[in-house]
Scaffold this motif. Structure first.
Motif, PDB file in Angstrom:
ATOM      1  N   LEU A  95     122.803  80.490 107.002  1.00 45.61           N
ATOM      2  CA  LEU A  95     122.901  81.142 105.690  1.00 45.61           C
ATOM      3  C   LEU A  95     122.345  82.559 105.727  1.00 45.61           C
ATOM      4  O   LEU A  95     122.901  83.478 105.108  1.00 45.61           O
ATOM      5  CB  LEU A  95     122.235  80.269 104.617  1.00 45.61           C
ATOM      6  CG  LEU A  95     122.866  78.869 104.479  1.00 45.61           C
ATOM      7  CD1 LEU A  95     122.136  78.043 103.414  1.00 45.61           C
ATOM      8  CD2 LEU A  95     124.359  78.915 104.172  1.00 45.61           C
ATOM      9  N   ASN A 169     128.514  83.518  95.485  1.00 48.43           N
ATOM     10  CA  ASN A 169     127.567  83.492  96.605  1.00 48.43           C
ATOM     11  C   ASN A 169     127.998  84.366  97.782  1.00 48.43           C
ATOM     12  O   ASN A 169     127.863  83.979  98.958  1.00 48.43           O
ATOM     13  CB  ASN A 169     127.322  82.039  97.067  1.00 48.43           C
ATOM     14  CG  ASN A 169     126.585  81.238  96.001  1.00 48.43           C
ATOM     15  OD1 ASN A 169     125.677  81.766  95.345  1.00 48.43           O
ATOM     16  ND2 ASN A 169     126.972  79.992  95.805  1.00 48.43           N
ATOM     17  N   PRO A 208     130.242  76.134  99.246  1.00 47.68           N
ATOM     18  CA  PRO A 208     129.240  76.915  98.507  1.00 47.68           C
ATOM     19  C   PRO A 208     129.711  78.298  98.058  1.00 47.68           C
ATOM     20  O   PRO A 208     129.114  78.874  97.135  1.00 47.68           O
ATOM     21  CB  PRO A 208     128.080  77.043  99.513  1.00 47.68           C
ATOM     22  CG  PRO A 208     128.209  75.839 100.386  1.00 47.68           C
ATOM     23  CD  PRO A 208     129.698  75.648 100.531  1.00 47.68           C
ATOM     24  N   ARG A 239     120.582  73.085 105.956  1.00 46.02           N
ATOM     25  CA  ARG A 239     120.360  73.770 104.668  1.00 46.02           C
ATOM     26  C   ARG A 239     121.669  73.928 103.899  1.00 46.02           C
ATOM     27  O   ARG A 239     121.712  73.840 102.678  1.00 46.02           O
ATOM     28  CB  ARG A 239     119.739  75.159 104.898  1.00 46.02           C
ATOM     29  CG  ARG A 239     118.212  75.160 104.812  1.00 46.02           C
ATOM     30  CD  ARG A 239     117.659  76.567 104.975  1.00 46.02           C
ATOM     31  NE  ARG A 239     118.049  77.463 103.901  1.00 46.02           N
ATOM     32  CZ  ARG A 239     118.131  78.803 104.023  1.00 46.02           C
ATOM     33  NH1 ARG A 239     117.875  79.383 105.192  1.00 46.02           N
ATOM     34  NH2 ARG A 239     118.468  79.550 103.000  1.00 46.02           N
ATOM     35  N   GLU A 240     122.734  74.190 104.652  1.00 46.84           N
ATOM     36  CA  GLU A 240     124.060  74.329 104.031  1.00 46.84           C
ATOM     37  C   GLU A 240     124.482  72.997 103.395  1.00 46.84           C
ATOM     38  O   GLU A 240     125.022  72.966 102.276  1.00 46.84           O
ATOM     39  CB  GLU A 240     125.071  74.757 105.109  1.00 46.84           C
ATOM     40  CG  GLU A 240     126.522  74.747 104.686  1.00 46.84           C
ATOM     41  CD  GLU A 240     127.457  74.248 105.788  1.00 46.84           C
ATOM     42  OE1 GLU A 240     126.985  73.754 106.830  1.00 46.84           O
ATOM     43  OE2 GLU A 240     128.680  74.345 105.599  1.00 46.84           O
ATOM     44  N   GLU A 242     122.549  70.632 102.245  1.00 49.72           N
ATOM     45  CA  GLU A 242     121.725  70.462 101.034  1.00 49.72           C
ATOM     46  C   GLU A 242     122.269  71.305  99.881  1.00 49.72           C
ATOM     47  O   GLU A 242     122.349  70.872  98.737  1.00 49.72           O
ATOM     48  CB  GLU A 242     120.282  70.927 101.317  1.00 49.72           C
ATOM     49  CG  GLU A 242     119.427  69.874 101.981  1.00 49.72           C
ATOM     50  CD  GLU A 242     119.491  68.554 101.208  1.00 49.72           C
ATOM     51  OE1 GLU A 242     119.148  68.558 100.015  1.00 49.72           O
ATOM     52  OE2 GLU A 242     119.931  67.544 101.806  1.00 49.72           O
ATOM     53  N   TRP A 243     122.603  72.537 100.219  1.00 52.45           N
ATOM     54  CA  TRP A 243     123.097  73.492  99.215  1.00 52.45           C
ATOM     55  C   TRP A 243     124.412  72.991  98.602  1.00 52.45           C
ATOM     56  O   TRP A 243     124.608  73.040  97.383  1.00 52.45           O
ATOM     57  CB  TRP A 243     123.283  74.846  99.903  1.00 52.45           C
ATOM     58  CG  TRP A 243     123.429  76.014  98.980  1.00 52.45           C
ATOM     59  CD1 TRP A 243     122.946  76.127  97.713  1.00 52.45           C
ATOM     60  CD2 TRP A 243     124.107  77.244  99.270  1.00 52.45           C
ATOM     61  NE1 TRP A 243     123.268  77.355  97.196  1.00 52.45           N
ATOM     62  CE2 TRP A 243     123.982  78.064  98.135  1.00 52.45           C
ATOM     63  CE3 TRP A 243     124.794  77.742 100.383  1.00 52.45           C
ATOM     64  CZ2 TRP A 243     124.528  79.349  98.073  1.00 52.45           C
ATOM     65  CZ3 TRP A 243     125.325  79.017 100.327  1.00 52.45           C
ATOM     66  CH2 TRP A 243     125.193  79.813  99.185  1.00 52.45           C
ATOM     67  N   GLU A 246     123.633  70.393  96.131  1.00 53.76           N
ATOM     68  CA  GLU A 246     123.087  70.935  94.880  1.00 53.76           C
ATOM     69  C   GLU A 246     124.188  71.544  94.008  1.00 53.76           C
ATOM     70  O   GLU A 246     124.181  71.417  92.795  1.00 53.76           O
ATOM     71  CB  GLU A 246     122.065  72.044  95.187  1.00 53.76           C
ATOM     72  CG  GLU A 246     120.713  71.527  95.661  1.00 53.76           C
ATOM     73  CD  GLU A 246     119.918  72.634  96.357  1.00 53.76           C
ATOM     74  OE1 GLU A 246     119.138  72.284  97.266  1.00 53.76           O
ATOM     75  OE2 GLU A 246     120.109  73.833  96.017  1.00 53.76           O
ATOM     76  N   LEU A 247     125.128  72.216  94.666  1.00 49.00           N
ATOM     77  CA  LEU A 247     126.182  72.906  93.909  1.00 49.00           C
ATOM     78  C   LEU A 247     127.246  71.943  93.372  1.00 49.00           C
ATOM     79  O   LEU A 247     127.945  72.259  92.422  1.00 49.00           O
ATOM     80  CB  LEU A 247     126.857  73.965  94.795  1.00 49.00           C
ATOM     81  CG  LEU A 247     125.984  75.172  95.168  1.00 49.00           C
ATOM     82  CD1 LEU A 247     126.657  76.013  96.250  1.00 49.00           C
ATOM     83  CD2 LEU A 247     125.707  76.036  93.942  1.00 49.00           C
ATOM     84  N   TYR A 254     129.169  65.915 101.275  1.00 48.19           N
ATOM     85  CA  TYR A 254     129.800  67.235 101.448  1.00 48.19           C
ATOM     86  C   TYR A 254     131.319  67.083 101.585  1.00 48.19           C
ATOM     87  O   TYR A 254     132.111  67.780 100.927  1.00 48.19           O
ATOM     88  CB  TYR A 254     129.187  67.904 102.681  1.00 48.19           C
ATOM     89  CG  TYR A 254     129.418  69.387 102.857  1.00 48.19           C
ATOM     90  CD1 TYR A 254     130.354  70.102 102.099  1.00 48.19           C
ATOM     91  CD2 TYR A 254     128.690  70.092 103.816  1.00 48.19           C
ATOM     92  CE1 TYR A 254     130.553  71.467 102.292  1.00 48.19           C
ATOM     93  CE2 TYR A 254     128.871  71.451 104.017  1.00 48.19           C
ATOM     94  CZ  TYR A 254     129.820  72.131 103.255  1.00 48.19           C
ATOM     95  OH  TYR A 254     130.013  73.469 103.458  1.00 48.19           O
TER      96      TYR A 254
END
Ligand code: GUN
Ligand code: ZN
Length: 433
Positions: A95, A169, A208, A239-240, A242-243, A246-247, A254
């Protein structure tokens, strides 16, 4: 009038089926092959003595010696041509790497001349490395797609590419909107898909960087254009992942984001898939989408180690092809990519034979892209994209080969020590270049 038949003679290797599933039964090696082609397609392939009498007397034959090997051209299932100038950028994981290097490089493509310049360098560099087909991301700018396909057309290459869709983003100059992304992609499909050897890929960068509205319109666009591709990224970095959760909190994982928006199925190609769960792999297997395995990139960005053996498990095999993922990947060479795939497999405690690795960069990659009826192997009717390896391209390789007594071993040396210097010649649609 049909073109004059051309032919090349020498040792040749190709695959007739799925090496990962069938093993040696899917390998065809001819120690003295003759491969003839006319009008961009292979007309004959077989032992020289049998093929020669069948060719027109005017056939021009080019001969390659015993330390050469004729192969189908390599196929790179996932690459970003606009990132050519940021290969090997120091110090970040996905990221932050996107913010610090990638989005900066991609903004330079607002200038069409820059896009044209990089497309030319990129394709020449791919060809030097023996890659005759690739699926490439472009930038958000439609002219970055024109620049790429125009350069590919000049070289006669079969390429897949598409405009990046991003409406959040990302820096403002790299964002489109759901509507604009849809309209621009539609116009590009009309302009390029099926023109000569060009194939269009609807290209949502990753979940994302698109709003749900853009994801919705992207799925609809892909559905409206059967035969086009869809390329994106999935589960590359923790991290991607997780992101993305969240989104898209309503989605179970995913992959389900893409599933929900109609972006999975045959001709969908997803980069990485390092952190996919068993359930996600099973769904990919069922719906026919492919994973582009990008080993040099995964190590360089510290993303993780893709478990190839798990992905191709015979109980629910996913289509997998090899890919460079440049600029996160460290080389356009599919030989180097194969070497990295071997090291990744080793770190999982698994092997990857040279024949399996070469399969993943040729017929296996073509199968992942649903192009195995046209490219990725040598046989009558196939498009004449061929390369000739020099098996002794450096003094070290030559010395190392002295102790090799099998094809598998000689190929393994190429993927461990070889690079662009090992590619002596390439033929694109039958034309030497
Ligand atoms: N995920 C979203 N965009 C990118 C990209 O450009 N490169 C890689 N490796 N992963 C991505
Ligand atoms: Zn990528």
């Amino acid at each position: 009038m049909p073109e004059t038949t051309h032919a090349i003679r020498g040792p040749a290797l190709t695959f007739t089926g799925d090496v990962l599933a069938e093993g040696a039964a899917a390998v065809r090696y001819e120690s003295d092959a003759l491969i003839a082609f006319a009008d961009g397609r292979i007309t004959h392939f077989g032992p020289s003595a049998g093929v020669r009498p069948k060719l027109p007397p005017s056939t021009v034959v080019r001969e390659y010696g015993r330390h050469h090997l004729i192969l189908p051209g390599f196929i790179d299932c996932h690459v970003h041509y606009p990132q050519l100038q940021i290969i090997g950028a120091y110090g970040e994981q996905l990221l932050d790497w996107l913010e610090k290097y990638t989005f900066v490089a991609e903004q330079r493509f607002a200038d069409p001349d820059h896009a044209r310049r990089i497309a030319e360098i990129f394709l020449d560099e791919c060809l030097r490395n023996g890659t005759t087909t690739m699926a490439s991301f472009c930038t958000v700018h439609p002219h970055s797609v024109d620049a790429f396909f125009e350069a590919a057309e000049r070289r006669g290459m079969r390429c897949i590419a598409g405009k990046c869709l991003m409406d959040r983003n990302a820096p403002e100059p790299l964002r489109d909107t759901a509507r604009r992304g849809y309209d621009e992609s539609k116009a590009l499909i009309a302009r390029w898909h099926g023109k000569g050897r060009a194939l269009y890929a609807v290209t949502p960068r990753f979940a994302p960087s698109s709003t749900p509205e853009q994801m919705e319109m992207t799925g609809a666009l892909w559905k409206e254009h059967p035969g086009t591709y869809l390329q994106s990224h999935v589960s590359e970095n923790r991290r991607e992942v997780e992101w993305a959760r969240e989104l898209y909190p309503d989605r179970r994982d995913y992959l389900d984001v893409y599933e929900h928006y109609g972006q999975l199925g045959p001709r969908a190609i997803y980069g990485h898939g390092v952190h996919l769960t068993g359930s996600e792999l099973a769904r990919l297997s069922e719906n026919g989408a492919a994973i582009a395995h990008c080993p040099t990139s995964n190590m360089f960005l510290g993303s993780g180690l893709f478990d190839l053996k798990k992905a191709v498990d015979a109980a629910r095999p996913v289509r997998v092809g090899l890919a460079s993922d440049v600029g996160a990947g460290t080389s356009l060479s599919m030989l180097k990519t194969m070497g990295a795939a071997y090291q990744t497999a080793q770190l999982h405690g698994n092997g990857l034979s040279a024949l399996e690795a070469f399969y993943l960069a040729t017929r296996g990659a073509a199968r992942a892209l649903y192009l195995d009826d046209r490219i990725g192997s040598i046989g009558p009717g196939m498009e004449a994209d061929l390369i000739v390896l020099d098996l002794k391209s450096t003094p070290l390789i030559e010395a190392r080969l002295a102790g090799c007594d099998s094809l598998d071993e000689a190929l393994f040396v190429q993927m461990t020590l070889g690079d662009d210097r090992a590619v002596a010649t390439r033929y694109v649609a039958g034309k030497a270049c």
